[in-house]
Write an enzyme that holds these catalytic residues in place. Structure first.
Site, mmCIF file in Angstrom:
data_model
loop_
_atom_site.group_PDB
_atom_site.id
_atom_site.type_symbol
_atom_site.label_atom_id
_atom_site.label_comp_id
_atom_site.label_asym_id
_atom_site.label_seq_id
_atom_site.Cartn_x
_atom_site.Cartn_y
_atom_site.Cartn_z
ATOM 1 N N HIS A 27 0.835 -1.199 0.000
ATOM 2 C CA HIS A 27 0.000 0.000 0.000
ATOM 3 C C HIS A 27 0.876 1.257 0.000
ATOM 4 C CE1 HIS A 27 -2.725 2.974 2.116
ATOM 5 N NE2 HIS A 27 -3.451 2.590 1.082
ATOM 6 N N GLU A 54 1.334 -0.628 -5.296
ATOM 7 C CA GLU A 54 0.216 0.262 -5.606
ATOM 8 C C GLU A 54 0.678 1.642 -6.075
ATOM 9 O OE1 GLU A 54 -1.930 2.157 -2.485
ATOM 10 O OE2 GLU A 54 -3.818 2.050 -3.559
ATOM 11 N N HIS A 69 -0.824 10.109 -3.201
ATOM 12 C CA HIS A 69 -2.117 9.641 -2.703
ATOM 13 C C HIS A 69 -3.216 10.690 -2.774
ATOM 14 C CE1 HIS A 69 -5.275 8.928 0.303
ATOM 15 N NE2 HIS A 69 -5.231 7.721 -0.225
#
Ligand code: G3P
Ligand code: CA
Length: 350
Positions: A27, A54, A69
């Protein structure tokens, strides 16, 4: 533990030789150990033996896709110090208001917030704030990095891209999903056999991706619909007005057959797999979420296991990996601690 039928079908479509019986997704990289989404965090996760790395994506003013993000820069960089006059009225510094060159001039760090005028780390035990020198990069640069590592390491680690806030990019006149698919196609990710998964929280946009963009571009990638209970994550255009998308549509078993027309899998907040009210330490109550998804041919990759932010109903991180991957029978999981995820799965599968 035997894999679900959905998982076998899903994996059978892939050329990937899965290292683990359950899929471990890094992640934002090994984000518990190094600042999220830096290439350093990706390299560390790669070395930890994950199946996928990711990439969260946002678009710059000059139409580059950067791996970050938030569609803001202020939580993870020194943008406020370097460009003090560039915040919007809400005080945030939007990726879309900056060129790639400007973003590359920033230093990136572990996530923080400002409290009483001071920087406070989101996670106290993680990499020190503003220490060393980290930058962020484009999607192209990260794909080249991973494909390069796959060559030198003799592996086939996958990419797991997420278009962040397609609804917001649309409001700003940009089509982030089209731009993302163009890059994926350029780098050879074109079919369900490709070691690539396309994920989004934006269900209306996923339908657009599956029914219009992918057919127009002659590609057909595996897709995952992400599910959150946060009402500000996704908006949809209704009668000319942007309204909060109601996630309950995505968890209603009555809708799963329809959702499966667009999604190969579901990526829920892991709490959605349990009856949280009835669960307690040593007593996890699993609901029907995974079974319903599997019955409709979809895999389930919940997010995000963090050793330093555990729910009340587990004693330790291993109990959470066990609850998500084995008790609830999810097919994989996103984790900030890829080493612990890989180790736990190996201990269960040997
Ligand atoms: O994409 C899975 C997980 O990363 C979703 O949460 O907010 O960390 O992107 P977020
Ligand atoms: Ca994500």
């Amino acid at each position: 533990m035997l894999k679900s039928t959905a998982a076998i079908i899903f994996l059978g479509l892939s050329a990937v030789t899965m290292a683990n019986a359950k899929t471990i997704v890094a992640h934002r990289g090994a984000s518990a150990y190094l600042p999220e989404h830096t290439l350093e965090a990706k390299a560390l996760a790669y070395a930890m033996g994950v199946d996928y790395l990711e990439q969260d994506l946002a678009m710059t003013k000059d139409d580059h896709l950067v791996v970050v993000h938030d569609h803001f820069l202020d939580r993870v960089s020194d943008v406020a110090a370097k460009f003090p006059d560039r915040a919007r009225k809400d005080g945030r510094y939007y990726v879309i208001d900056f060129t790639l060159a400007e973003i590359k001039s920033l230093n990136f760090t572990e996530g923080f917030e400002i409290k009483d005028g001071k920087m406070v780390a989101g996670y106290k035990g993680r990499f020190p704030l503003m220490q060393s020198a980290f930058k962020i990069h484009t999607l192209e640069e990260e794909i080249e990095f991973i494909q390069g590592l796959n060559k030198t390491m003799g592996k086939n680690v996958g990419i797991y891209v997420e278009t962040k806030a397609p609804w917001f990019h649309k409001q700003e006149g940009k089509d982030i999903s089209k731009a993302t698919l163009e890059v994926l196609k350029k780098y050879g990710y074109t079919t369900k056999d490709s070691n690539c998964i396309f994920q989004t929280f934006d269900y209306p946009d996923l339908k657009y991706v599956k029914t219009q963009l992918m057919p127009q571009m002659g590609i057909d990638l595996r897709t995952v619909i992400l599910i959150t209970t946060n009402p500000t994550e996704t908006y949809e255009l209704k009668d000319g007005k942007w309204e909060s998308f109601d996630y309950k549509y995505l968890i209603d078993p009555a809708n799963m057959a329809e959702i499966a027309q667009y999604a190969d899998g579901m990526g829920p907040d892991y709490n959605l797999l349990f009856d949280v009210e009835k669960s307690s330490k040593g007593h996890i109550v699993v609901n029907d979420f995974v079974r319903n998804a599997h019955n409709n041919g979809m895999i389930v990759h919940p997010y995000t296991i963090r050793k330093d932010r555990l729910p009340d109903y587990v004693v330790n991180v291993d109990e959470l990996y066990d609850a998500v991957l084995y008790k609830a029978d999810a097919d994989g999981v996103f984790t900030d601690f890829p080493d612990l995820g890989v180790k736990f799965v190996e201990s269960k599968e040997k």
